[in-house]
Design a protein around this motif. Sequence first.
Motif, PDB file in Angstrom:
ATOM      1  N   ALA A 287      -9.832 -15.533  -0.109  1.00 18.75           N
ATOM      2  CA  ALA A 287     -10.016 -14.979   1.232  1.00 18.75           C
ATOM      3  C   ALA A 287      -9.597 -13.512   1.270  1.00 18.75           C
ATOM      4  O   ALA A 287      -9.048 -12.966   0.301  1.00 18.75           O
ATOM      5  CB  ALA A 287      -9.206 -15.779   2.244  1.00 18.75           C
ATOM      6  N   ASP A 288      -9.854 -12.871   2.411  1.00 22.90           N
ATOM      7  CA  ASP A 288      -9.447 -11.485   2.609  1.00 22.90           C
ATOM      8  C   ASP A 288      -7.940 -11.406   2.858  1.00 22.90           C
ATOM      9  O   ASP A 288      -7.303 -12.412   3.197  1.00 22.90           O
ATOM     10  CB  ASP A 288     -10.204 -10.873   3.794  1.00 22.90           C
ATOM     11  CG  ASP A 288     -11.705 -10.837   3.554  1.00 22.90           C
ATOM     12  OD1 ASP A 288     -12.118 -10.793   2.379  1.00 22.90           O
ATOM     13  OD2 ASP A 288     -12.467 -10.857   4.546  1.00 22.90           O
ATOM     14  N   LEU A 289      -7.371 -10.224   2.697  1.00 26.26           N
ATOM     15  CA  LEU A 289      -5.937 -10.020   2.862  1.00 26.26           C
ATOM     16  C   LEU A 289      -5.667  -9.161   4.092  1.00 26.26           C
ATOM     17  O   LEU A 289      -6.266  -8.095   4.256  1.00 26.26           O
ATOM     18  CB  LEU A 289      -5.345  -9.338   1.623  1.00 26.26           C
ATOM     19  CG  LEU A 289      -5.531 -10.051   0.277  1.00 26.26           C
ATOM     20  CD1 LEU A 289      -4.903  -9.217  -0.841  1.00 26.26           C
ATOM     21  CD2 LEU A 289      -4.922 -11.435   0.309  1.00 26.26           C
ATOM     22  N   ILE A 290      -4.746  -9.626   4.958  1.00 27.02           N
ATOM     23  CA  ILE A 290      -4.296  -8.850   6.115  1.00 27.02           C
ATOM     24  C   ILE A 290      -2.901  -8.334   5.812  1.00 27.02           C
ATOM     25  O   ILE A 290      -1.983  -9.115   5.544  1.00 27.02           O
ATOM     26  CB  ILE A 290      -4.284  -9.689   7.399  1.00 27.02           C
ATOM     27  CG1 ILE A 290      -5.672 -10.256   7.676  1.00 27.02           C
ATOM     28  CG2 ILE A 290      -3.793  -8.864   8.577  1.00 27.02           C
ATOM     29  CD1 ILE A 290      -5.712 -11.153   8.897  1.00 27.02           C
ATOM     30  N   ILE A 291      -2.731  -7.027   5.873  1.00 22.41           N
ATOM     31  CA  ILE A 291      -1.466  -6.385   5.498  1.00 22.41           C
ATOM     32  C   ILE A 291      -1.090  -5.383   6.582  1.00 22.41           C
ATOM     33  O   ILE A 291      -1.949  -4.761   7.198  1.00 22.41           O
ATOM     34  CB  ILE A 291      -1.594  -5.681   4.134  1.00 22.41           C
ATOM     35  CG1 ILE A 291      -1.868  -6.713   3.032  1.00 22.41           C
ATOM     36  CG2 ILE A 291      -0.339  -4.873   3.798  1.00 22.41           C
ATOM     37  CD1 ILE A 291      -2.183  -6.121   1.682  1.00 22.41           C
ATOM     38  N   THR A 292       0.216  -5.210   6.801  1.00 22.12           N
ATOM     39  CA  THR A 292       0.696  -4.163   7.706  1.00 22.12           C
ATOM     40  C   THR A 292       1.775  -3.350   7.000  1.00 22.12           C
ATOM     41  O   THR A 292       2.628  -3.894   6.302  1.00 22.12           O
ATOM     42  CB  THR A 292       1.237  -4.750   9.024  1.00 22.12           C
ATOM     43  OG1 THR A 292       1.759  -3.684   9.826  1.00 22.12           O
ATOM     44  CG2 THR A 292       2.324  -5.768   8.785  1.00 22.12           C
ATOM     45  N   SER A 293       1.686  -2.031   7.152  1.00 21.11           N
ATOM     46  CA  SER A 293       2.617  -1.113   6.500  1.00 21.11           C
ATOM     47  C   SER A 293       2.632   0.208   7.258  1.00 21.11           C
ATOM     48  O   SER A 293       1.603   0.655   7.761  1.00 21.11           O
ATOM     49  CB  SER A 293       2.205  -0.868   5.040  1.00 21.11           C
ATOM     50  OG  SER A 293       2.954   0.203   4.468  1.00 21.11           O
ATOM     51  N   VAL A 294       3.810   0.838   7.332  1.00 20.32           N
ATOM     52  CA  VAL A 294       3.883   2.164   7.949  1.00 20.32           C
ATOM     53  C   VAL A 294       3.219   3.208   7.063  1.00 20.32           C
ATOM     54  O   VAL A 294       2.980   4.326   7.496  1.00 20.32           O
ATOM     55  CB  VAL A 294       5.346   2.567   8.220  1.00 20.32           C
ATOM     56  CG1 VAL A 294       5.981   1.640   9.227  1.00 20.32           C
ATOM     57  CG2 VAL A 294       6.168   2.582   6.927  1.00 20.32           C
ATOM     58  N   ARG A 295       2.883   2.844   5.818  1.00 26.13           N
ATOM     59  CA  ARG A 295       2.221   3.763   4.884  1.00 26.13           C
ATOM     60  C   ARG A 295       0.737   3.403   4.733  1.00 26.13           C
ATOM     61  O   ARG A 295       0.137   3.626   3.694  1.00 26.13           O
ATOM     62  CB  ARG A 295       2.931   3.730   3.531  1.00 26.13           C
ATOM     63  CG  ARG A 295       4.407   4.126   3.600  1.00 26.13           C
ATOM     64  CD  ARG A 295       5.126   3.946   2.280  1.00 26.13           C
ATOM     65  NE  ARG A 295       4.678   4.891   1.283  1.00 26.13           N
ATOM     66  CZ  ARG A 295       5.143   4.918   0.020  1.00 26.13           C
ATOM     67  NH1 ARG A 295       6.059   4.035  -0.352  1.00 26.13           N
ATOM     68  NH2 ARG A 295       4.686   5.802  -0.843  1.00 26.13           N
ATOM     69  N   LYS A 296       0.148   2.895   5.800  1.00 29.85           N
ATOM     70  CA  LYS A 296      -1.245   2.447   5.763  1.00 29.85           C
ATOM     71  C   LYS A 296      -2.196   3.545   5.300  1.00 29.85           C
ATOM     72  O   LYS A 296      -3.052   3.322   4.440  1.00 29.85           O
ATOM     73  CB  LYS A 296      -1.659   1.943   7.147  1.00 29.85           C
ATOM     74  CG  LYS A 296      -3.127   1.559   7.245  1.00 29.85           C
ATOM     75  CD  LYS A 296      -3.486   1.065   8.628  1.00 29.85           C
ATOM     76  CE  LYS A 296      -3.546   2.194   9.637  1.00 29.85           C
ATOM     77  NZ  LYS A 296      -4.093   1.720  10.944  1.00 29.85           N
ATOM     78  N   ALA A 297      -2.066   4.751   5.877  1.00 26.31           N
ATOM     79  CA  ALA A 297      -2.982   5.843   5.526  1.00 26.31           C
ATOM     80  C   ALA A 297      -2.867   6.196   4.051  1.00 26.31           C
ATOM     81  O   ALA A 297      -3.874   6.449   3.380  1.00 26.31           O
ATOM     82  CB  ALA A 297      -2.705   7.068   6.393  1.00 26.31           C
ATOM     83  N   GLU A 298      -1.643   6.192   3.530  1.00 20.97           N
ATOM     84  CA  GLU A 298      -1.444   6.512   2.113  1.00 20.97           C
ATOM     85  C   GLU A 298      -2.066   5.439   1.219  1.00 20.97           C
ATOM     86  O   GLU A 298      -2.710   5.754   0.209  1.00 20.97           O
ATOM     87  CB  GLU A 298       0.052   6.634   1.828  1.00 20.97           C
ATOM     88  CG  GLU A 298       0.381   6.999   0.396  1.00 20.97           C
ATOM     89  CD  GLU A 298       1.872   7.082   0.133  1.00 20.97           C
ATOM     90  OE1 GLU A 298       2.262   7.306  -1.029  1.00 20.97           O
ATOM     91  OE2 GLU A 298       2.659   6.927   1.094  1.00 20.97           O
TER      92      GLU A 298
END
Length: 274
Positions: free
Chosen positions: A72-83
């Motif tokens: 399946a696809d992966l859902i991730i959250t991070s304050v460094r998303k743009a990087e």
Amino acid sequence: VFADTVVKVNRNRKSQERCLLISDLALYTLTIGKFKLTNRVPLTAITSISMSTFADGYFVLHIAPGLKGVAADLIITSVRKAEIATILTTEVSHIAGTLQMRFSDRIEYRSKPAGLFSKGNIGVRTLEFHEDASLEAQGAVTKLDEKAKPATAMRILVSPAFGANAAIQLHTSEPNSAAVTVSSAPRSAPRGYNSETNRETAPPPPPPPPHRKSFSSFPQAQAMYDFKSDSSEDLPFRTGNLLRILERNASDGWWTAELNGKTGLIPANYVRLL
């Protein structure tokens, strides 16, 4: 190429702390502490990246169907998303051409059925983003609504400070939807496009109010009791420790917090907000 602690959202809409590694050939997720490999995704198997038009930290990695070990696809959250997005587009361009980036406040993704022992075919779910003015009073950036209906929809609530009032947003000709293809080949950026973040920028905003929080500014809480746990998903602490609250879930009483560079789940009734 890249390594950091992120939060992965599983098929049961629960947050799980993971170590994210990116090499020049693959992306890996590992458990914190024992560093057990949970996912290995060749960069050539990542078909696209989806994000909302808000300044939140969530993104979806769309994985090619049929990949062994990652169904399946992966859902991730991070304050460094743009990087992370910039690194992935760069590395993928070296071996597989272009990587498509999509921006929408309603994202469809492939997921396994919910439930620890659930079996069945991979289905399509939706990830929806909505502004919630009540989050400002709570001092929260985002909130995962685990009880959103139907069960095939997951809802992320976003504070207006990172939505309509954010300094950087995505503006498109079609409401709540856009797609951008990014490659390493030299090209002239369209007017108002920020090539470093791969996002369009809004016209210059009015002066912000004083003491406005940045994206990485989260509320603090002080521990009132010692908390010990053998679970790799939890964040132990001692009385008096100051923790940074990353996400608050009112439905089950467990919050995501950070202490000394480590993140994990904590019982909300063990701390008091400052």
